[in-house]
Enzyme design. Structure first.
Site, short mmCIF file in Angstrom:
data_model
loop_
_atom_site.label_atom_id
_atom_site.label_comp_id
_atom_site.label_asym_id
_atom_site.label_seq_id
_atom_site.Cartn_x
_atom_site.Cartn_y
_atom_site.Cartn_z
N SER A 62 0.80 -1.23 0.00
CA SER A 62 0.00 0.00 0.00
C SER A 62 0.83 1.28 0.00
O SER A 62 0.26 2.37 -0.18
CB SER A 62 -0.95 0.02 1.20
OG SER A 62 -2.00 -0.89 0.96
N LYS A 65 0.28 3.44 -2.96
CA LYS A 65 -0.94 4.22 -3.21
C LYS A 65 -0.72 5.73 -3.34
O LYS A 65 -1.22 6.33 -4.29
CB LYS A 65 -1.99 3.91 -2.13
CG LYS A 65 -2.53 2.48 -2.20
CD LYS A 65 -3.32 2.13 -0.95
CE LYS A 65 -3.93 0.74 -0.97
NZ LYS A 65 -4.53 0.38 0.33
N TYR A 188 -3.11 -2.53 -10.08
CA TYR A 188 -3.06 -2.35 -8.64
C TYR A 188 -2.23 -3.47 -7.99
O TYR A 188 -1.35 -3.21 -7.17
CB TYR A 188 -4.47 -2.29 -8.06
CG TYR A 188 -4.48 -2.30 -6.56
CD1 TYR A 188 -4.13 -1.17 -5.83
CD2 TYR A 188 -4.79 -3.47 -5.85
CE1 TYR A 188 -4.09 -1.20 -4.45
CE2 TYR A 188 -4.76 -3.50 -4.48
CZ TYR A 188 -4.41 -2.38 -3.77
OH TYR A 188 -4.35 -2.40 -2.41
N TYR A 240 -5.31 4.43 7.73
CA TYR A 240 -6.65 3.83 7.75
C TYR A 240 -7.40 4.09 9.06
O TYR A 240 -7.48 5.22 9.51
CB TYR A 240 -6.59 2.31 7.49
CG TYR A 240 -5.64 1.87 6.43
CD1 TYR A 240 -5.76 2.36 5.13
CD2 TYR A 240 -4.63 0.97 6.70
CE1 TYR A 240 -4.90 1.93 4.13
CE2 TYR A 240 -3.77 0.54 5.71
CZ TYR A 240 -3.90 1.02 4.44
OH TYR A 240 -3.04 0.60 3.47
N VAL A 258 1.31 -3.78 3.94
CA VAL A 258 1.19 -5.05 4.68
C VAL A 258 2.41 -5.97 4.61
O VAL A 258 2.44 -6.98 5.30
CB VAL A 258 -0.04 -5.89 4.27
CG1 VAL A 258 -1.32 -5.31 4.82
CG2 VAL A 258 -0.09 -6.13 2.79
N1 GLN Z 1 -1.91 -5.50 -1.95
C1 GLN Z 1 -2.46 -5.37 -0.63
C2 GLN Z 1 -3.97 -5.50 -0.69
O1 GLN Z 1 -4.56 -4.98 -1.60
C3 GLN Z 1 -2.07 -4.05 -0.06
C4 GLN Z 1 -2.71 -3.76 1.27
C5 GLN Z 1 -1.86 -2.98 2.22
O2 GLN Z 1 -0.64 -2.89 2.09
N2 GLN Z 1 -2.47 -2.45 3.24
O3 GLN Z 1 -4.59 -6.13 0.12
#
Ligand code: GLN
Length: 304
Positions: A62, A65, A188, A240, A258
């Site tokens: 993420s 993003k 993505y 978040y 993550v």
């Molecule tokens: N690729 C992961 C997902 O879409 C990224 C989520 C994250 O890093 N919080 O679930």
């Protein structure tokens, strides 16, 4: 300036913190070495102070993003991007699907998965290949070196990421994304699977701290006006459903991933990144959060 001795002391202090779990919902991520812990702090001259496992590659997840959001802003401008995605923190988990169905049918913000998938659909280019090479080229520009995709992580998420596929279907249903569904969600997954190190990510963060110019290469990656958009949404939405607590305790724009990466920006001063794979229940690196909380308290880093 944050002295190396401070970084070393806090690194040692939190290296023994073994709370949390390595992500397993993307099967390939479960292979991460939970002992790894790296800290890199990069100033606006491009000089990095580093401790621990700063050269271990991991997928950015993420943390991609905000940078793809920056790319979409540069391509289409703020109005067009925000016709499709909002600027409000969701208060829900990063991968929530409920918000889309419940409210405006427009994702809350570009930092949650729904918003990030909508933003990935806005990357310009004549073909899927060209659109993804724009992403990779931009990430490489932030890092100041050529980055690439970890194909095993990509395949692993591609074949198990049903929730993200469902989100993409809903976005298509509500007309937030048009065209080939696979194009947006596949990009993505790929952008999440780009490999970088804590060292690289401190340069990503330092580029934002530096108003959009990579302090090492001098290359402008995003306009100053759009850096403001990116950093404000990292501040309010980057963490978040713990963004409020983060703003309260650390008080700086941040983004987690993550796989265990965490970037933090001190605008006009420093870009920082940590890597440690064990996660808390929000999906943030446990050691990373503890490290930045302690550093921010000790050095009074909050923007306020
Ligand atoms: N690729 C992961 C997902 O879409 C990224 C989520 C994250 O890093 N919080 O679930």
């Amino acid at each position: 300036v944050i002295e190396i001795a401070t970084l070393e002391r806090l690194h040692t202090r939190f290296a023994s913190l073994d709370d949390g779990e390595v992500a397993t919902y993307i099967p390939e991520l479960s292979k991460a070495n939970a002992r790894h812990f790296g800290v890199s702090v990069c100033d606006l001259e491009g000089t990095a102070r580093q401790v621990g496992d700063v050269q271990v590659p991991f997928t950015v997840q993420s943390i991609s993003k905000p940078f793809v959001y920056g790319l979409a802003l540069e391509a289409h401008g703020r109005e067009a991007v925000h016709a499709r995605v909002g600027v409000e923190p969701s208060g829900d988990a990063f991968n929530s699907i409920i918000e889309l169905e419940r409210h405006s049918h427009r994702p809350y913000n570009p930092m949650v998965n729904a918003g990030a998938i909508a933003v990935s659909a806005l990357v310009p280019g004549a073909s899927s290949e060209e659109r993804f090479s724009r992403v990779l080229e931009a990430f490489s520009g932030y890092a100041g070196r050529t980055l690439d995709v970890d194909h095993s992580v990509y395949q692993s998420e591609r074949s198990t990421g049903h929730r993200n596929l469902a989100i993409a279907h809903l976005l298509r249903h509500f007309g937030v994304i048009s065209g080939e569904l696979d194009d947006a969600v596949d990009r993505y997954f790929k952008q999440c699977s780009v490999q970088a190190t804590a060292h690289d990510l401190s340069l990503f963060a330092a580029t934002l701290a530096n108003g959009g110019v990579n302090p090492r290469t001098g290359r402008r990656m995003v306009s100053r006006e759009h850096v403001r958009c990116v950093l404000s949404l990292m501040f309010t939405c980057g963490m978040y459903d713990s963004a409020g607590e983060w703003a309260f305790t650390v008080g700086l724009p941040a983004k987690s991933g993550v796989s265990g990466g965490l970037i933090v920006v001190i605008p006009g001063k420093l870009g920082m990144a940590t890597y440690s794979p064990r996660l808390d229940r929000h999906g943030h690196s446990v050691r990373g959060v503890a490290f930045f909380r302690a550093l921010a308290a000790e050095r009074d880093l909050s923007l306020f």
